[in-house]
Design an enzyme around this catalytic site. Structure first.
Site, PDB file in Angstrom:
ATOM      1  N   SER A   1     -33.954   7.730 -41.905  1.00 29.84           N
ATOM      2  CA  SER A   1     -35.367   8.072 -41.694  1.00 29.84           C
ATOM      3  C   SER A   1     -36.306   6.892 -41.882  1.00 29.84           C
ATOM      4  O   SER A   1     -37.504   7.039 -41.717  1.00 29.84           O
ATOM      5  CB  SER A   1     -35.790   9.176 -42.672  1.00 29.84           C
TER       6      SER A   1
ATOM      7  N   ILE B   1     -37.367   5.480 -44.476  1.00 27.72           N
ATOM      8  CA  ILE B   1     -38.370   5.740 -45.500  1.00 27.72           C
ATOM      9  C   ILE B   1     -38.020   5.019 -46.797  1.00 27.72           C
ATOM     10  O   ILE B   1     -36.866   5.000 -47.222  1.00 27.72           O
ATOM     11  CB  ILE B   1     -38.482   7.257 -45.738  1.00 27.72           C
TER      12      ILE B   1
ATOM     13  N   HIS C   1     -38.526   5.618 -50.322  1.00 32.39           N
ATOM     14  CA  HIS C   1     -38.913   6.792 -51.097  1.00 32.39           C
ATOM     15  C   HIS C   1     -39.658   6.447 -52.371  1.00 32.39           C
ATOM     16  O   HIS C   1     -39.381   5.440 -53.009  1.00 32.39           O
ATOM     17  CB  HIS C   1     -37.660   7.608 -51.453  1.00 32.39           C
TER      18      HIS C   1
ATOM     19  N   GLU D   1     -25.679   6.791 -50.635  1.00 30.68           N
ATOM     20  CA  GLU D   1     -26.396   7.540 -49.599  1.00 30.68           C
ATOM     21  C   GLU D   1     -27.852   7.534 -50.019  1.00 30.68           C
ATOM     22  O   GLU D   1     -28.216   6.788 -50.920  1.00 30.68           O
ATOM     23  CB  GLU D   1     -25.842   8.966 -49.519  1.00 30.68           C
ATOM     24  N   SER D   2     -28.713   8.363 -49.395  1.00 33.68           N
ATOM     25  CA  SER D   2     -30.124   8.373 -49.772  1.00 33.68           C
ATOM     26  C   SER D   2     -30.261   8.573 -51.282  1.00 33.68           C
ATOM     27  O   SER D   2     -29.592   9.418 -51.844  1.00 33.68           O
ATOM     28  CB  SER D   2     -30.825   9.509 -49.040  1.00 33.68           C
TER      29      SER D   2
END
Lengths: 425, 489, 122
Positions: B47, B49, B51, B341-342
Site C-alpha cells: 500500500s 504507506i 504507518h 510483513e506489514s
C-alpha cells in the site's frame, strides 16, 4: 525546417483525420498549417493496417491502409503542409498555446490561431476489463501486436488466443496465421460476432480458427510468460457458467476489447467531453466548446470506416482555416504602440486601426526620467512623424496625454507598429 | 572465491536499507537478489504507506520497529531522493458502532509511543475528504502517518549502498550455507560460492527456507498471505488522504489511499495461498476489495481501474506473528530476519539500524568510512519540472525531448539514466518501477515497442531477449519473417 | 443431381448466408437472389480466391518491412505457399508505391505490389 511561433492552423495527429484536415485547411486559404505527429512518419494507425478495405467509399477503390495514407501524405506535402515528426504535444491551453517536445524539435512553444484535434483513440486494456490472473509477459492489445508484426517486424509468440471478435481481433488472427503462428481460437463475450461477417469468412473460416461466442477469459495463467488462458462460457448477463471452464495452452493473449477516444490533451485545453462517446462535444462545424478548437476522427467517436474519418477531417480543417483567417483579420486590425525614447509605458498598448475612421485616439504615457526643459512628445512610424505635441517639461509623476487624430487614419492603416517617444526640444 | 565481511540475502526494502546503513562502515558487503532487479517481492506490491504505528500490538517488535522506523523517513527521503509525504492517515468509523474501535486504537497507539493522534468528528472528516461515505461517524487522525514511493525507496537505498562500495548481484539465488565448526563461512549460490563472516537473512517470503538451511528455528514457517489491489485513474477520481477502515481480526482492512504518484489505490484483502509464487489477482478478490473500498468511498467505480496487482505477505508463525530480528547462538555468523510483513516497509530503516546494533553488540568492530556519502542525488523527472527547467534539461541532452510514455510523460533521457544507474534497470518492469512508465491509461500499449527497441539498442541485445522481468519473460519470440528459420532449428 | 450448400457471401458488407443449389460444380441458383452473390458463389466453388496483404523484408529502409498486396485476388489454396515464398523476399529501399515487388507470383499471373513508398533510412 524551422518552426514558427505562430501558425494559422495546427493539427494534432498526422493520421487520416489530421492529414485530411491539414490539406483542407490549406485549400481553404490558411497561410500556414502545421501537423504535429508523435510517430516518426505521417499516416497514423493506417501504416500498420496493411490489409485492404480502405477507400471503398471515398475513392471507389479497394486500397490497403498504407496506400490510402500515402495518398494523403503526398497531397499534404504537395500542398505545403508542414510537419513536426517524432514530437509529442505536452499541453494545449484554451488560448490555443501548444507545448510539444521531440528529440530534434526540442521544446516548442507555438501559438495557433486554430487547432484541429485528431489524436485518434487508444485500446482498452486488460486491467480496464479486470481480467484476473497473473501478470506475465505475452498479453498484448491487438493493435500493439499489429504494430509489432507489421511495422517493427517481430512476432510476439507462437500460440495465440484472441479475446474479442471485432475486426482488429479477426484481422490479427489471419495475419498471425499467415506468418506461421497458431491461433487457438477467438473468444467473444457476446452471443454474436461484433465485427464484419466478411472478416469472419476471410480471417477465421478460411484458416480454421474456431470462434467461441458467449465466451470470455476467466483468468490468465503463467508467471513469467503466458502459459495458458482459462476460457469460460457466459450467460446473457456475462456471468460465468460454472463448470464450463477450459484451459487453452498458449503463449500470447491478444485483446481486441474496444477503442477509447484519446482526449487527455483535449481536457487540458478545456474541451468538454461527452461521457457517452468519450470524445468532445462538437457542433455541426466540428468545433468544440473552446473557440477555434475543432476535432475530427476517432478522437470524437470511434468510426467504422476510415473514409468517413477523412471526410470529417476535411470538414474540421476547412472550418479551422476559416476561423484562423478571421483571427488574422482581427489581429491585423490592431497596431501595437511601442514605448520609445524616455517613455516608460504607453496606454493603450494597441489601437484598433478602424477607430481612427470615427474618432481620435487618446494616448496616456509616463516618462522614465524627468526632463526639466521643453520636450516634444512624438508618435512616429518607421521614422516618420505621425503626431507631435510640445510640453514645457516631462516628469515621471505626471501623466502626459497625446491624441492621434483622425487625419492619421491612412498612415496607421499600413503601420506595423507606432513608436512613442519624449525628446528634448 | 571472493570473500566478504557481510552477505545480505534479499534485495527488498529491508535488504537494501540494511546494505545502505551498513555501507557506512569499512565492511566489504555483497547483496544477492534472485530476481532480475531489486524490489521484486513484497516491496513492490504493497500500500506504500508509512504507518503511524497505532496498529501493532504493544510490546512487540512490530510496534517498536514501526514507530522507530516512521521517525526516520523524513531524513531518509531527503538523503536518498525519493517520494515521501508525511500527510497523516485516518482510520474511519462508519456508523456509531465503529467509534469504540477508534478509542481502542488511539489507546494502543499511545502505548506504542505514537505522537499527535486524536479523534476527529464526522463533519471534519467530510470536509477533509469530500468523497467519504456520508455515514461516517468519526475518524482517528494520526498526523505522523504518510505515503512513500516504495520502489524508489528500495532502489535509492540500493544505489546509495553501491555508491558507497556495496556489491549488488542480481539474478543470484541463495542455495545453501557453508558452515564450518558451527560458523557460517560462506554462501552457495547459482553463480558460485562466496565467502563471508556474516550473513543477513532478508529473504522475505523465503526467509524460513533460508534459516532452515542453517538449522535455525525449524518450527518457524512463513505462509504467503496474498493481498490484491486495484489502481485507479487519477483523471477519474481524486482521493486526498490515506483512509483505513476500522480494523478487524484479519488485519488493517481494505483501504483507499492516495499515493506519491497521484493515483488512488484500493486494497488489500488478505487470503492464504498455497504457493509462494501465486501473485494472481482473482475475480472474487477484486469483488472483495471493491466492496471494502466502497464502504469508505461509495463513489468509486470499477470502471476507474487502470491496473490490478497482488502482493504476498511473509506471514510468519512466531508468537503474535511478530518479527524475528536476532542473532542466533548457533550457527555463528547469522543475522536472522523473519516474518517481515506489514509494517515491514515502515520498519525497514529501523530494522536496518537494528542490524547494525546487533552486529556491534556481537563484537563486530564497526569503523566508519571517512568518505561515506549518505546522499543519493535524485534524477530529474521531466513531467514534474516547470517548463523552463524542462527546456534546460532538453538542451543539456536532446534525448530528454523524446517522450516514450505518453500517458505519464516519461522521456528517453530519463529511461537512459535508469539503464545506466548504479543498479542498472535492464527489464521493462525495472524501468516501470523507477520511471512510472507504462502505468497510465494505455498500460504500455504505446511505449512498449519503443522501450523494447531502446533497451535492445542500449544493452546491445537482440529484441527477442528483452524481458518483462528477467529470463523467461521475453516479449518477442522471433522476427516476423523467420518462420522457416525457426523450424529449421 | 441437384445438391444444396450454404456459403457466406463477402461481396458486400451485408454478409448474407446464401443457400446455394448446385449441379456438380455449377451454381443453379442462390437464395437470397443476388447477381453478385451468384457470381461470388460460383467462383467460390470452382476457383476460390482472396486478396492477400502481407509484408516483405526491406533493406536500408525507414522500416524493416514493406507492406505489399496482391494485384488481383489470389488462389485460396496457394496462399500459404505464397506466404512462404514472400518470406524469403528482400527488397532494397527506396521503393515506390505501386511498384511490382514480385511478378507473376507462383505462376498465377498475380503480381505483388508495394503498398507505399519506402524511403531510405537517413
Amino acid at each position: 525546417m524551422s518552426i514558427k511561433s505562430i501558425y494559422d492552423v495546427v493539427v494534432i495527429g498526422g493520421g487520416p483525420g489530421g492529414l485530411a484536415a491539414a490539406i483542407a485547411a490549406k485549400k481553404s486559404g490558411a497561410e500556414d498549417v502545421l501537423v504535429i505527429e508523435r510517430d516518426r512518419e505521417l499516416g497514423g494507425i493506417l501504416q500498420q493496417c496493411i490489409h485492404n478495405g480502405f477507400g471503398l467509399e471515398i475513392f471507389r477503390e479497394d486500397l490497403t491502409g498504407p496506400t490510402y495514407a500515402q495518398r494523403y501524405i503526398t497531397e499534404a506535402q504537395a500542398s505545403g503542409v508542414e510537419a513536426l515528426l517524432d514530437t509529442m504535444v505536452l499541453d494545449i491551453t484554451p488560448q490555443r498555446r501548444i507545448f510539444a517536445t521531440g528529440k530534434s524539435s526540442q521544446l516548442v512553444d507555438i501559438q495557433a490561431r486554430s487547432i484541429v484535434l485528431s489524436m485518434g483513440c487508444r485500446e482498452r486494456t486488460r486491467s480496464q476489463i479486470r481480467i484476473p490472473g497473473t501478470r506475465p509477459a505475452g498479453v498484448f492489445t491487438a493493435g500493439t501486436a499489429q504494430r509489432w508484426v507489421n511495422v517493427e517486424g517481430f512476432v510476439p509468440g507462437s500460440r495465440y488466443v484472441v479475446l474479442g471478435s471485432g475486426d482488429i481481433g479477426m484481422i490479427m488472427a489471419r495475419r498471425l496465421t499467415l506468418e506461421g503462428a497458431k491461433v487457438e481460437g477467438v473468444l467473444e463475450v457476446m452471443p454474436y460476432l461484433t465485427g464484419l461477417t466478411r472478416n469472419y469468412v476471410q480471417c477465421l473460416l478460411d484458416f480454421d480458427v474456431p470462434l467461441h461466442l458467449s465466451h470470455t477469459v476467466k483468468r490468465i495463467i503463467g508467471n513469467k510468460r503466458v502459459e495458458a488462458i482459462e476460457s469460460v462460457q457466459v450467460d446473457e448477463k456475462w456471468n460465468p457458467i460454472a463448470g464450463s471452464e477450459t484451459i487453452i495452452p498458449c503463449d500470447t493473449l491478444l485483446l481486441s476489447v474496444g477503442l477509447i477516444p484519446e482526449n487527455e490533451l483535449s481536457k487540458k485545453a478545456g474541451v468538454l467531453i461527452d461521457p457517452i462517446t468519450g470524445g468532445p462535444y462538437v457542433d455541426d462545424r466540428l468545433e468544440t466548446n473552446v473557440p477555434g478548437i475543432f476535432a475530427a476522427g476517432n478522437v470524437v467517436h470511434v468510426y467504422d470506416l476510415v473514409d468517413w474519418v477523412s471526410e470529417a477531417g476535411q470538414q474540421a480543417g476547412t472550418n479551422a482555416a476559416k476561423f484562423a483567417i478571421q483571427q488574422r483579420r482581427r489581429e491585423d486590425r490592431h497596431v501595437p504602440l511601442k514605448a520609445g525614447e524616455n517613455v516608460r509605458y504607453v496606454v493603450p498598448q494597441t489601437i484598433d486601426r478602424e477607430t481612427l475612421s470615427e474618432s481620435n485616439v487618446r494616448l496616456q504615457l509616463r516618462v522614465r526620467q524627468p526632463i526639466e526643459s521643453p520636450v516634444w512628445v512624438e508618435v512616429s512610424h518607421n521614422g516618420h512623424l505621425v503626431k507631435r505635441k510640445g510640453e514645457p517639461y516631462a516628469r515621471p509623476g505626471e501623466i502626459i496625454t497625446l491624441e492621434i487624430p483622425i487625419a492619421a487614419y491612412d498612415v496607421v492603416q499600413t503601420a506595423g507598429q507606432l513608436m512613442v517617444s519624449v525628446v528634448k526640444r | 572465491m571472493k570473500t566478504y565481511d557481510v552477505i545480505i540475502i534479499g534485495g527488498g526494502v529491508v535488504g537494501c536499507m540494511t546494505a545502505r546503513f551498513l555501507s557506512r562502515y569499512t565492511l566489504d558487503i555483497l547483496l544477492i537478489e534472485k530476481e532480475a532487479d531489486v524490489c521484486c517481492g513484497a516491496s513492490s506490491a504493497n500500500s506504500a504507506i508509512v504507518h503511524a504505528g497505532y496498529d501493532p500490538q504493544p510490546g512487540t517488535l512490530k510496534a517498536a520497529m514501526n514507530v522507530l522506523g516512521n521517525s526516520k523517513w523524513d531524513t531518509l527521503s531527503g538523503e536518498l531522493g525519493f517520494g515521501y509525504d508525511r500527510r497523516g492517515d485516518y482510520v474511519v468509523a462508519i456508523g456509531a458502532e465503529e467509534l469504540a474501535a477508534l478509542d481502542r486504537l488511539i489507546e494502543q497507539g499511545r502505548r506504542n509511543g505514537v505522537p499527535g493522534m486524536h479523534i476527529i468528528l464526522a463533519d471534519e472528516v467530510r470536509s477533509r475528504e469530500p468523497n467519504i461515505n456520508p455515514q461516517v461517524s468519526g475518524a482517528l487522525w494520526a498526523p505522523t502517518g504518510g505515503i512513500c514511493d516504495p520502489f524508489m525507496a528500495t532502489v535509492a537505498a540500493a544505489e546509495n549502498a553501491v555508491q558507497n562500495g556495496v556489491t549488488v548481484l542480481l539474478e543470484t539465488c541463495f542455495e545453501d550455507f557453508v558452515i564450518q565448526s558451527g560458523r557460517i563461512v560462506g554462501v552457495q549460490t547459482n553463480r558460485g560460492l562466496f565467502g563471508c563472516r556474516w550473513v543477513v537473512n532478508a529473504a522475505g517470503l523465503f526467509a524460513d527456507e533460508v534459516m532452515h538451511k542453517a538449522g535455525v528455528r525449524p518450527e518457524f514457517s512463513i505462509t504467503p498471505r496474498r493481498g490484491e489491489y486495484a489502481v485507479l485513474d487519477r483523471a477519474e477520481i481524486q482521493i486526498n488522504n490515506v483512509l483505513f477502515p476500522t480494523p478487524t481480526d484479519k488485519g488493517k482492512g481494505i483501504l483507499v489511499t492516495t499515493t506519491t504518484h497521484g493515483n488512488a489505490i484500493i486494497g488489500p484483502n488478505s487470503n492464504f495461498v498455497e504457493v509462494k509464487s501465486d501473485k494472481s489477482v482473482t475475480g472474487d478478490g477484486l469483488q472483495e476489495i471493491w466492496s471494502g473500498a466502497q464502504k469508505l468511498v461509495p463513489d468509486l467505480k470499477a470502471s476507474h481501474t487502470i491496473a490490478i496487482f497482488a502482493g504476498l505477505r511473509a506471514r510468519g508463525n512466531a508468537p503474535n506473528g511478530d518479527f524475528i530480528i536476532e542473532i542466533p547462538t548457533q550457527p555463528k555468523g547469522l543475522v536472522n530476519l523473519g516474518g517481515i510483513e506489514s509494517p515491514g516497509l515502515t520498519s525497514a530503516p529501523a530494522i536496518a539500524t537494528r542490524v547494525v546494533e546487533l552486529l556491534r553488540d556481537a563484537g563486530e568492530k564497526l569503523v566508519e568510512k571517512t568518505d561515506w556519502d549518505p546522499i543519493r542525488p535524485p534524477r530529474p523527472r521531466f513531467r514534474s519540472l516547470p517548463r523552463d527547467e524542462q527546456m534546460k534539461l532538453i538542451r543539456s541532452n536532446p534525448r530528454f525531448g523524446r517522450v516514450i510514455c505518453r500517458c505519464e510523460t516519461v522521456t528517453e533521457g530519463e529511461i537512459l539514466a535508469e539503464i545506466y544507474a548504479p543498479i542498472p534497470a535492464r527489464t521493462y518492469d525495472a524501468i516501470k518501477r523507477r520511471t512510472w512508465l507504462g502505468t497510465g491509461r494505455c498500460q504500455g500499449s504505446f511505449d512498449m515497442p519503443r522501450i523494447i527497441a531502446l533497451l535492445a539498442q542500449e544493452l546491445d541485445l537482440p529484441m527477442d531477449q528483452i524481458t518483462k522481468k528477467g529470463s523467461g519473460s521475453e516479449f518477442i519470440l522471433r522476427p516476423t519473417k523467420d518462420v522457416e528459420a525457426l523450424h529449421e532449428h | 443431381m441437384v445438391e444444396n450448400t450454404k456459403i457466406i457471401c463477402i461481396t458486400c458488407p451485408k454478409g448474407c448466408t446464401l443457400e446455394v443449389s448446385l449441379d456438380g460444380q455449377t451454381v443453379l441458383a442462390v437464395k437470397p437472389n443476388c447477381k453478385r452473390g451468384h457470381e461470388y458463389a460460383q467462383r467460390e466453388i470452382t476457383d476460390p480466391r482472396r486478396m492477400v496483404a502481407t509484408t516483405v523484408k526491406v533493406k536500408q529502409g525507414v522500416h524493416r518491412l514493406l507492406p505489399v498486396y496482391t494485384s488481383a485476388p489470389f488462389p485460396k489454396g496457394e496462399i500459404m505457399n505464397l506466404m512462404k515464398k514472400l518470406r524469403a523476399v528482400e527488397v532494397i529501399a527506396p521503393v515506390k508505391m505501386g511498384s511490382v515487388v514480385v511478378e507473376d507470383a507462383l505462376s498465377t499471373g498475380v503480381d505483388i505490389i508495394a503498398s507505399r513508398d519506402m524511403p531510405v533510412k537517413s
